[in-house]
Enzyme design. Structure first.
Site, mmCIF file in Angstrom:
data_model
loop_
_atom_site.group_PDB
_atom_site.id
_atom_site.type_symbol
_atom_site.label_atom_id
_atom_site.label_comp_id
_atom_site.label_asym_id
_atom_site.label_seq_id
_atom_site.Cartn_x
_atom_site.Cartn_y
_atom_site.Cartn_z
ATOM 1 N N GLY A 27 0.821 -1.205 0.000
ATOM 2 C CA GLY A 27 0.000 0.000 0.000
ATOM 3 C C GLY A 27 0.857 1.257 0.000
ATOM 4 N N ALA A 28 0.231 2.403 0.397
ATOM 5 C CA ALA A 28 0.882 3.717 0.305
ATOM 6 C C ALA A 28 1.431 3.885 -1.121
ATOM 7 C CB ALA A 28 1.972 3.882 1.354
ATOM 8 N N HIS A 30 2.506 4.783 -4.886
ATOM 9 C CA HIS A 30 3.039 5.944 -5.592
ATOM 10 C C HIS A 30 3.267 5.550 -7.051
ATOM 11 C CE1 HIS A 30 6.785 3.772 -5.205
ATOM 12 N NE2 HIS A 30 6.675 3.787 -3.888
ATOM 13 N N HIS A 33 4.663 2.076 -7.911
ATOM 14 C CA HIS A 33 3.718 0.947 -7.924
ATOM 15 C C HIS A 33 2.866 0.984 -9.194
ATOM 16 C CE1 HIS A 33 4.224 1.561 -3.445
ATOM 17 N NE2 HIS A 33 4.490 0.271 -3.565
ATOM 18 N N GLN A 57 8.028 -9.025 7.903
ATOM 19 C CA GLN A 57 9.239 -8.501 7.275
ATOM 20 C C GLN A 57 9.762 -7.248 7.978
ATOM 21 O OE1 GLN A 57 7.049 -7.885 3.403
ATOM 22 N NE2 GLN A 57 8.444 -6.157 3.197
ATOM 23 N N ASP A 146 14.061 -2.030 -5.063
ATOM 24 C CA ASP A 146 14.453 -3.041 -4.068
ATOM 25 C C ASP A 146 15.153 -4.176 -4.814
ATOM 26 O OD1 ASP A 146 13.355 -1.815 -1.667
ATOM 27 O OD2 ASP A 146 11.432 -2.117 -2.638
ATOM 28 N N SER A 181 9.571 5.973 -3.117
ATOM 29 C CA SER A 181 9.405 4.979 -2.051
ATOM 30 C C SER A 181 8.313 5.489 -1.119
ATOM 31 C CB SER A 181 10.721 4.845 -1.276
ATOM 32 O OG SER A 181 10.487 4.207 -0.038
HETATM 33 O O1 PAF Z 1 8.128 -4.529 -1.817
HETATM 34 C C1 PAF Z 1 7.152 -4.624 -1.041
HETATM 35 O O2 PAF Z 1 6.291 -3.744 -0.977
HETATM 36 C C2 PAF Z 1 7.029 -5.842 -0.132
HETATM 37 O O3 PAF Z 1 8.277 -6.285 0.288
HETATM 38 C C3 PAF Z 1 6.227 -6.981 -0.779
HETATM 39 C C4 PAF Z 1 6.922 -7.536 -2.011
HETATM 40 C C5 PAF Z 1 4.831 -6.496 -1.157
HETATM 41 C C6 PAF Z 1 6.068 -8.141 0.229
HETATM 42 O O4 PAF Z 1 5.407 -7.726 1.381
#
Ligand code: PAF
Length: 274
Positions: A27-28, A30, A33, A57, A146, A181
């Site tokens: 989410g969030a 930008h 995405h 994570q 990433d 980000s």
């Molecule tokens: O990159 C991300 O936003 C997260 O690491 C992901 C791949 C959605 C897994 O939670």
């Protein structure tokens, strides 16, 4: 756009939609995405995106509780980007009480973010594998910002013979070079002004390495450049682009990767290096 919050809702939508391109997110959202959604759409399949802030994570000192959340805004963005399905599972679905399995990737997960954030990539690999099992996409789209995450997920998919094609999508940057980000939202105005210096330092370093300058000295200079901009560099490293092993000299394929702390925000960036 179908919004699914339970497994029966997801399965019904899944049946109706046929082959899917998948964009996993926390989410969030930008432009970075939305570039993933656009890349998935351009491949001609219906696009599914997930929004799940994955607790496993985040480390104990990480920002899970204050990670930016904007469900209504995110859904509106996904819908106007042409997404066919939004999957919003709860923690109870992703991590049911008797769950006892997780995925640990070694190799590309060992260094860098893996060393700085113990458990992070096990959390990523586990949630991504679960999402793949739920969505069963033909292809999944990940941002190159990433870089290490893309290599970890690719390694997992190859090792476990998962029937999904991982598609890396180039980093989307602000006009001044800062990699987009969700965490950029935490930067204060002066920090936001300083932040592009990380990308600039990487560009200088890659130029010098390709020109034949000594790698160790060039990386040392890049760390100084980043520190001068007010950041605390964690690592700036030349690595093999797929194994993430450090490289003392130019290897192919190579990537220059970096992480630095600016105030409370950990910035990540990387550029191709040959
Ligand atoms: O990159 C991300 O936003 C997260 O690491 C992901 C791949 C959605 C897994 O939670």
């Amino acid at each position: 756009m179908i919004i699914a919050r339970t497994l029966p809702e997801l399965n019904a939508a899944r049946e109706a939609l046929g082959p899917l391109g998948f964009v996993p997110t926390m989410g969030a959202l930008h432009q970075g995405h939305l570039a993933l959604v656009a890349a998935a759409g351009a491949a001609g399949k219906a696009v599914a995106a997930s929004i799940f802030v994955n607790p496993t994570q985040f480390g104990p000192k990480d920002d899970f509780a204050r990670y930016p959340r904007d469900e209504a805004g995110d859904l509106a963005k996904l819908e106007s980007a042409g997404c066919a399905l939004a999957w919003l599972p709860g923690v109870d679905i992703m991590y049911p009480p008797h769950g006892a399995s997780s995925i640990h990737v070694a190799g590309p997960a060992l260094h860098w973010e893996g060393a700085a954030r113990p458990g992070h990539f096990a959390g990523v690999a586990t949630v991504v594998a679960k999402l793949f099992g739920q969505i069963r996409p033909e292809a999944a789209y990940f941002g190159e910002k990433d870089w290490q995450q893309v290599q970890v997920v690719s390694r997992m998919v190859a090792d476990l013979h998962l029937p999904v094609c991982i598609v890396p999508v180039p980093t989307v940057r602000e006009p001044d070079g800062l990699a987009m980000s969700s965490r950029n939202a935490y930067l204060t105005a002066p920090e936001r002004k300083a932040a592009p210096a990380l990308h600039t330092a990487l560009q200088h370093a890659v130029r010098d390495i390709i020109a034949g300058k000594e790698v160790a000295a060039t990386l040392h200079h890049a760390r100084q450049e980043v520190a001068l901009a007010g950041m605390v560099p964690d690592y700036i490293a030349l690595v093999h682009a797929e194994t993430l092993e450090p490289a003392a000299a130019l290897v192919r394929p190579a990537r220059l990767i970096a992480a630095a702390k600016l105030g409370h925000v950990r910035l990540l960036d990387n550029v191709p290096a040959g």
